[in-house]
Write a protein that holds these residues in place. Structure first.
Motif, short mmCIF file in Angstrom:
data_model
loop_
_atom_site.label_atom_id
_atom_site.label_comp_id
_atom_site.label_asym_id
_atom_site.label_seq_id
_atom_site.Cartn_x
_atom_site.Cartn_y
_atom_site.Cartn_z
N GLY A 140 0.61 -1.26 0.00
CA GLY A 140 -0.01 -0.09 -0.04
C GLY A 140 0.72 1.34 0.08
N SER A 141 2.05 1.18 -0.18
CA SER A 141 3.06 2.48 -0.06
C SER A 141 3.87 2.44 -0.93
CB SER A 141 4.03 2.30 1.42
OG SER A 141 2.99 2.22 2.42
N LEU A 142 4.15 3.67 -1.52
CA LEU A 142 5.12 4.08 -2.71
C LEU A 142 6.50 3.96 -2.24
CD1 LEU A 142 5.30 4.87 -5.72
CD2 LEU A 142 5.43 7.15 -4.71
N GLU A 143 7.23 2.63 -2.89
CA GLU A 143 8.52 2.44 -2.56
C GLU A 143 9.76 3.07 -3.17
OE1 GLU A 143 9.56 0.18 0.16
OE2 GLU A 143 7.60 0.47 0.86
N LYS A 144 9.40 3.42 -4.39
CA LYS A 144 10.44 4.07 -5.34
C LYS A 144 9.84 4.54 -6.67
CE LYS A 144 12.61 0.25 -7.76
NZ LYS A 144 14.22 -0.35 -8.18
N VAL A 145 10.39 5.60 -7.40
CA VAL A 145 9.97 5.84 -8.56
C VAL A 145 10.95 6.06 -9.54
CG1 VAL A 145 8.93 7.94 -9.62
CG2 VAL A 145 8.28 7.63 -7.27
N VAL A 146 10.74 5.33 -10.64
CA VAL A 146 11.62 5.47 -11.68
C VAL A 146 11.11 6.45 -12.90
CG1 VAL A 146 13.01 4.13 -13.37
CG2 VAL A 146 12.27 3.00 -11.06
N LYS A 147 11.81 7.27 -13.27
CA LYS A 147 11.47 8.25 -14.05
C LYS A 147 12.08 7.77 -15.64
CE LYS A 147 12.32 11.79 -11.58
NZ LYS A 147 12.19 13.11 -10.84
N VAL A 148 11.45 7.26 -16.56
CA VAL A 148 12.05 6.79 -17.76
C VAL A 148 11.83 7.95 -18.68
CG1 VAL A 148 12.11 4.94 -19.05
CG2 VAL A 148 11.43 4.63 -16.89
N PRO A 149 12.53 8.02 -19.82
CA PRO A 149 12.30 9.05 -20.90
C PRO A 149 11.43 8.22 -21.76
CG PRO A 149 14.45 8.34 -21.03
CD PRO A 149 14.00 8.00 -19.71
N ASN A 150 10.42 9.06 -22.32
CA ASN A 150 9.51 8.30 -23.47
C ASN A 150 10.03 8.29 -24.93
OD1 ASN A 150 8.77 10.97 -23.96
ND2 ASN A 150 7.00 10.66 -22.84
N ARG A 151 11.33 8.60 -24.98
CA ARG A 151 11.89 8.52 -26.43
C ARG A 151 13.40 8.83 -25.86
NH1 ARG A 151 11.55 13.32 -30.75
NH2 ARG A 151 13.26 11.84 -31.24
N THR A 152 14.46 8.37 -26.69
CA THR A 152 15.82 8.33 -26.40
C THR A 152 16.38 9.84 -26.18
OG1 THR A 152 16.08 6.35 -27.81
CG2 THR A 152 18.26 7.67 -26.94
N ARG A 153 15.92 10.64 -26.82
CA ARG A 153 16.50 11.97 -26.68
C ARG A 153 15.89 12.71 -25.45
NH1 ARG A 153 14.68 15.86 -31.58
NH2 ARG A 153 15.97 14.49 -32.84
N HIS A 154 14.99 12.22 -24.78
CA HIS A 154 14.63 12.84 -23.58
C HIS A 154 15.33 12.33 -22.44
CE1 HIS A 154 10.26 13.79 -25.36
NE2 HIS A 154 11.25 14.43 -25.89
N GLY A 155 16.33 11.28 -22.58
CA GLY A 155 17.20 10.71 -21.73
C GLY A 155 18.10 12.20 -21.21
N GLU A 156 18.08 13.19 -21.93
CA GLU A 156 18.90 14.23 -21.71
C GLU A 156 18.47 15.25 -20.24
OE1 GLU A 156 21.45 17.59 -21.06
OE2 GLU A 156 21.84 15.66 -22.17
N ILE A 157 16.99 14.91 -20.38
CA ILE A 157 16.47 15.57 -19.10
C ILE A 157 16.79 14.68 -17.94
CG2 ILE A 157 14.16 15.93 -18.14
CD1 ILE A 157 13.00 15.71 -21.15
N SER A 158 16.88 13.66 -17.83
CA SER A 158 17.26 12.61 -16.66
C SER A 158 18.83 13.13 -16.30
CB SER A 158 17.07 11.14 -16.98
OG SER A 158 15.74 11.00 -16.79
#
Length: 570
Positions: free
Chosen positions: A304-322
């Motif tokens: 029932g609890s949030l353990e972790k968050v994985v923020k994944v780019p929805n295209r390769t170019r957006h990996g620069e955001i991370s």
């Protein structure tokens, strides 16, 4: 050229985009509908067949993971749009094929993966020939091939979902005959259909609220996601949400809920040894995929609890955001200060989709959840935000240099949208400071009146304008309270209201603490949107191809057009 003109000028008269073309279900540059790839990464490789490819967004995203993608659509004009697109670098992997989906020009055993998803597929496949149509696809797959397919749930096929405003409401009338025929549109019924066509079902997911306007996706058999989601609507003002929550909890307890979702995303295969989960992203079935404009968030749940968050780019170019976010946070954490503890803990990892961020969940609740029309609530939230941003800038400000008039004009200019500030004759001396860039009340978590965590640093810079965050925060708080930007702006700056008096105190306090005059502060009111646009264009995110930049340009223009009407005198 503006973003909306970019789309329309890329199409012939036969391809004119409909008036609602920038809604999620039609925007050819919106990626959110295709984030489900992150749940099924292990199935996406080799040679892929993409049915009803349309404008090609899904095909290009698949091509970032596959060796080749055959994009099939019966409309040549849409495939021409696909061919002419310049926003992806994997054109050499795309092969467009204009053909009716029921007469596919391919030999048996040609593909490692077939993708049949989206609204058009659902409209085409639903009906008596469904089993035959799926069986035809099975012959095109290799012996170890996989099928990823959207299938409607019985609430959709019967019209019940439409009664609640979910999905297509144009044909939402309830008829007993339709309902009785729809009862097999469940995971159990589809498993039987797929098995008879030669497939083994590996996993079954659901999209909420609809395939076209998806916000969340998760395993239909998992209990954790629906319990976590419904807990967020416990006290929702709309009675329909409270009824849906109660029914969902009862359905979950009885095991019926997984057969009652509006739509499904099923992965089936000829090879039962394939594990559908990419262990670096999805460790169990208790994961919610929260769809985002540039990145999607995989919310890992436990008890029932949030353990972790994985923020994944929805295209390769957006990996620069991370990568940007990781660099900024790492640098900020090297300085021990009063606000360092409020930065999110996490790390940057590499995935098939590009650089991603793994972070621990924020403690507390977002300030946005507190907002209502009460003036004192407005005052409290503004004070909490102002206190934190003042302390943060005091900890990290760069006093050795200041912004010149030319620097300031450049920072308030977006050349791509022909946006530039009013004439700047003089201004207060502004120091450089790190900038969050999206200092929105939903990104600021607090316990009572103390900030605990500030999340989502994707638009952050280490050396920026100190007025970007406090001005953006004020406008976003007022927008949430009053429903839209224009109304919020008028209530706190142009009308004689209690909220306006509180906003004036906020502005005067920040100006006093930072040594900035009020005129300079007001000039920077739209600087948050300008800052974000600059980052988006620098990276080249897909958002810059949508109508969003045009919307932000209109907001910037609106604010500057009304600055002369603002009177902060008592």
């Amino acid at each position: 050229m503006t973003a909306s003109n970019h789309v329309s000028s890329s199409m012939t008269s036969e391809q004119t985009v409909a008036p609602d073309a920038y809604h999620l279900s039609h925007d050819p540059y919106d990626l959110r509908r295709f984030d489900w790839r992150m749940l099924l990464s292990e199935h996406i490789s080799g040679t892929c067949l993409d049915l009803f490819a349309g404008f090609g967004t899904r095909s290009f995203l698949l091509a970032e993971l596959c060796e080749a993608v055959y994009a099939v659509d019966p409309r040549d004009n849409r495939l021409q749009f696909l061919t002419d697109r310049s926003d992806f670098d994997c054109h050499d992997r795309i092969h467009s094929v204009c053909a009716p989906v029921d007469v596919l020009p391919f030999s048996p055993n040609s593909f490692d993966l077939i993708v049949a998803t989206g609204e058009e597929w659902l409209q085409w496949c639903t009906g008596e020939p469904m089993r035959e149509r799926i069986a035809e696809l099975q012959t095109l797959l290799k012996d170890d091939g996989s099928l990823i397919i959207n299938l409607p749930g019985w609430p959709t096929t019967s019209g019940i979902a439409g009664q609640f405003g979910i999905g297509d409401t144009s044909n939402a009338s309830l008829r007993f005959g339709r309902l009785s025929k729809s009862l097999s549109a469940t995971p159990r019924g589809y498993e039987k259909t797929l098995r008879s066509a030669g497939f083994t079902v590996i996993d079954c997911y659901t999209h909420l609220p609809t395939v076209a306007n998806v916000q969340y996706s998760f395993n239909a058999s998992s209990h954790e996601p629906i319990r976590w989601l419904t807990s967020r609507y416990r006290n929702h003002a709309d009675i329909r949400y409270r009824i849906a929550r109660r029914l969902s909890l009862v359905g979950d307890q009885t095991g019926l809920l997984k057969h009652c979702y509006p739509s499904y995303l099923v992965v089936a295969s000829n090879d039962t040894s394939i594990d559908t989960r990419d262990s670096s992203l999805v460790e169990s079935e208790d994961v919610i995929l929260s769809h985002g404009r540039s990145r999607a968030a995989l919310l890992h749940l436990e008890s029932g609890s949030l353990e972790k968050v994985v923020k994944v780019p929805n295209r390769t170019r957006h990996g620069e955001i991370s990568e940007r976010e990781g660099r900024v946070l790492t640098s900020l954490k090297e300085t021990q200060s009063s606000t360092t503890t409020n930065l999110p803990d996490g790390e940057t990892i590499e995935t098939r989709f590009g650089s991603a961020r793994v972070e621990q969940p924020a403690s507390g609740t977002p300030l946005s959840s507190r907002l209502d029309s009460c003036p004192e609530t407005f005052r409290t939230v503004l004070e909490i935000g102002a206190e934190w941003i003042t302390a943060f800038q005091r900890d990290y400000r760069c006093d050795e240099s200041t912004l010149s008039v030319d620097d300031l004009a450049q920072q308030l200019t977006v050349e791509e949208l022909e946006v530039s500030p009013p004439s700047i004759d003089s201004h207060s001396q502004l120091y450089y400071t790190p900038v969050h860039g999206d200092f929105h009340p939903q990104n600021i978590f607090a316990n009572e009146d103390t900030v605990t965590t500030v999340i989502d640093w994707e638009h952050a810079v280490l050396r920026g304008n100190p007025l970007v965050d406090p001005t953006f925060f004020l406008l976003q708080v007022s927008r949430i309270i009053f429903g839209d930007l224009q109304t919020g702006f008028e209530r706190i700056f142009l009308d004689d209201t209690e909220h306006a008096s509180i906003a004036r105190e906020y502005v005067e306090s920040l100006c006093r603490d930072s040594g900035v005059d009020v005129e300079t502060f007001l000039l920077h009111l739209p600087s948050g949107w300008i800052h974000q646009l600059g980052i988006e264009y620098e990276i080249g995110t897909s958002m810059t191809y949508t109508a969003r930049p045009d919307e932000k340009r209109e907001w910037v223009t609106f604010v500057w057009d009304h600055i002369d009407q603002i009177n902060l005198d008592d």
